[in-house]
Write a protein that holds these residues in place. Structure first.
Motif, PDB file in Angstrom:
ATOM      1  N   GLY A 109       5.524  26.533  14.136  1.00 12.03           N
ATOM      2  CA  GLY A 109       5.682  27.202  12.846  1.00 12.03           C
ATOM      3  C   GLY A 109       7.131  27.549  12.551  1.00 12.03           C
ATOM      4  O   GLY A 109       7.607  27.398  11.420  1.00 12.03           O
ATOM      5  N   ASP A 115       3.727  33.560   9.058  1.00  9.33           N
ATOM      6  CA  ASP A 115       2.384  33.024   9.278  1.00  9.33           C
ATOM      7  C   ASP A 115       2.159  32.565  10.708  1.00  9.33           C
ATOM      8  O   ASP A 115       1.106  32.833  11.289  1.00  9.33           O
ATOM      9  CB  ASP A 115       2.103  31.874   8.313  1.00  9.33           C
ATOM     10  CG  ASP A 115       2.002  32.342   6.867  1.00  9.33           C
ATOM     11  OD1 ASP A 115       1.786  33.556   6.638  1.00  9.33           O
ATOM     12  OD2 ASP A 115       2.161  31.507   5.957  1.00  9.33           O
ATOM     13  N   SER A 116       3.135  31.885  11.302  1.00  3.18           N
ATOM     14  CA  SER A 116       2.912  31.369  12.653  1.00  3.18           C
ATOM     15  C   SER A 116       2.898  32.495  13.688  1.00  3.18           C
ATOM     16  O   SER A 116       2.153  32.427  14.667  1.00  3.18           O
ATOM     17  CB  SER A 116       3.930  30.295  13.014  1.00  3.18           C
ATOM     18  OG  SER A 116       5.242  30.787  12.929  1.00  3.18           O
ATOM     19  N   GLN A 160      -0.539  34.040  13.305  1.00  8.17           N
ATOM     20  CA  GLN A 160      -1.547  33.122  13.838  1.00  8.17           C
ATOM     21  C   GLN A 160      -1.542  33.152  15.368  1.00  8.17           C
ATOM     22  O   GLN A 160      -2.594  33.237  16.004  1.00  8.17           O
ATOM     23  CB  GLN A 160      -1.282  31.701  13.336  1.00  8.17           C
ATOM     24  CG  GLN A 160      -2.301  30.689  13.818  1.00  8.17           C
ATOM     25  CD  GLN A 160      -1.962  29.271  13.385  1.00  8.17           C
ATOM     26  OE1 GLN A 160      -0.993  29.028  12.673  1.00  8.17           O
ATOM     27  NE2 GLN A 160      -2.769  28.328  13.814  1.00  8.17           N
ATOM     28  N   VAL A 177       2.155  27.527  19.099  1.00  7.84           N
ATOM     29  CA  VAL A 177       1.830  27.863  17.705  1.00  7.84           C
ATOM     30  C   VAL A 177       3.059  28.448  17.018  1.00  7.84           C
ATOM     31  O   VAL A 177       3.393  28.087  15.885  1.00  7.84           O
ATOM     32  CB  VAL A 177       0.640  28.849  17.643  1.00  7.84           C
ATOM     33  CG1 VAL A 177       0.473  29.430  16.242  1.00  7.84           C
ATOM     34  CG2 VAL A 177      -0.643  28.154  18.079  1.00  7.84           C
ATOM     35  N   MET A 178       3.750  29.321  17.734  1.00  8.95           N
ATOM     36  CA  MET A 178       4.934  29.951  17.143  1.00  8.95           C
ATOM     37  C   MET A 178       6.068  28.949  16.975  1.00  8.95           C
ATOM     38  O   MET A 178       6.663  28.867  15.901  1.00  8.95           O
ATOM     39  CB  MET A 178       5.380  31.141  17.983  1.00  8.95           C
ATOM     40  CG  MET A 178       4.485  32.347  17.798  1.00  8.95           C
ATOM     41  SD  MET A 178       5.078  33.813  18.653  1.00  8.95           S
ATOM     42  CE  MET A 178       4.250  33.604  20.206  1.00  8.95           C
TER      43      MET A 178
END
Length: 174
Positions: free
Chosen positions: A131, A139-140, A143, A127-128
């Protein structure tokens, strides 16, 4: 012979690390983002018993690159240096971000690592990194932190017995 073949890769990596300054880390993770990460860690630790620490590092030293130190090795070094292992339930979790190498590593103490699969850690890292490739650091990261907190709440839910915060929630930028 193979050592000479790898020298261009080492030199290229050195250039990348030299170009990624502390200022680049501060631009990617400004004060508002660091405060949001700190708040996310604190909120998560109300849901689970793990102790999360985030460390952002712009680049490695030239010596570390010459020795071919990986982001994973550096994460383990920082896990030890900042005593993330030193928690009552052996439940420390380091989220290490190396901007120059575009790497995210998670190192967890034995109380947590035996409960979480490698694939689950990789999903959080993914996810990171996805992003970050878009420049969406704020944001990432939040999240992924939410995903990490949910994962930890599932395997180490807060039992209400201890609300002790053993590690600082404040992210470090090295």
């Amino acid at each position: 012979m193979s050592e000479h073949k790898n020298q261009p890769a080492v030199l290229g990596r050195m250039l990348g690390h030299l170009a990624t300054t502390h200022g680049a880390a501060r631009r990617a993770f400004p004060s508002a983002t660091l405060k949001a990460i700190q708040a996310g860690i604190a909120a998560g630790e109300k849901m689970h018993r793990a102790q999360v620490r985030v460390i952002v590092e712009a680049s490695l030293s030239l010596g570390a690159i010459w020795r071919r130190e990986s982001a994973r090795q550096r994460a383990h070094e920082l896990f030890s240096r900042y005593r993330i292992w030193d928690t009552e339930e052996n439940c420390g979790v380091l989220v290490y971000l190396n901007l120059a190498d575009h790497k995210v590593e998670i190192v967890a103490d034995r109380g947590v690592s035996r409960l979480v699969t490698r694939r689950q850690w990789q999903d959080v890292c993914g996810v990171m990194t996805a992003g970050y490739a878009r420049g969406a650091y704020h944001d990432s990261t939040l999240q992924a932190l939410g995903q990490l907190n949910a994962l930890l709440a599932g395997v180490m839910p807060n039992d209400g017995a201890s609300d002790r915060n053993e590690l600082s929630d404040k992210p470090l930028v090295l």
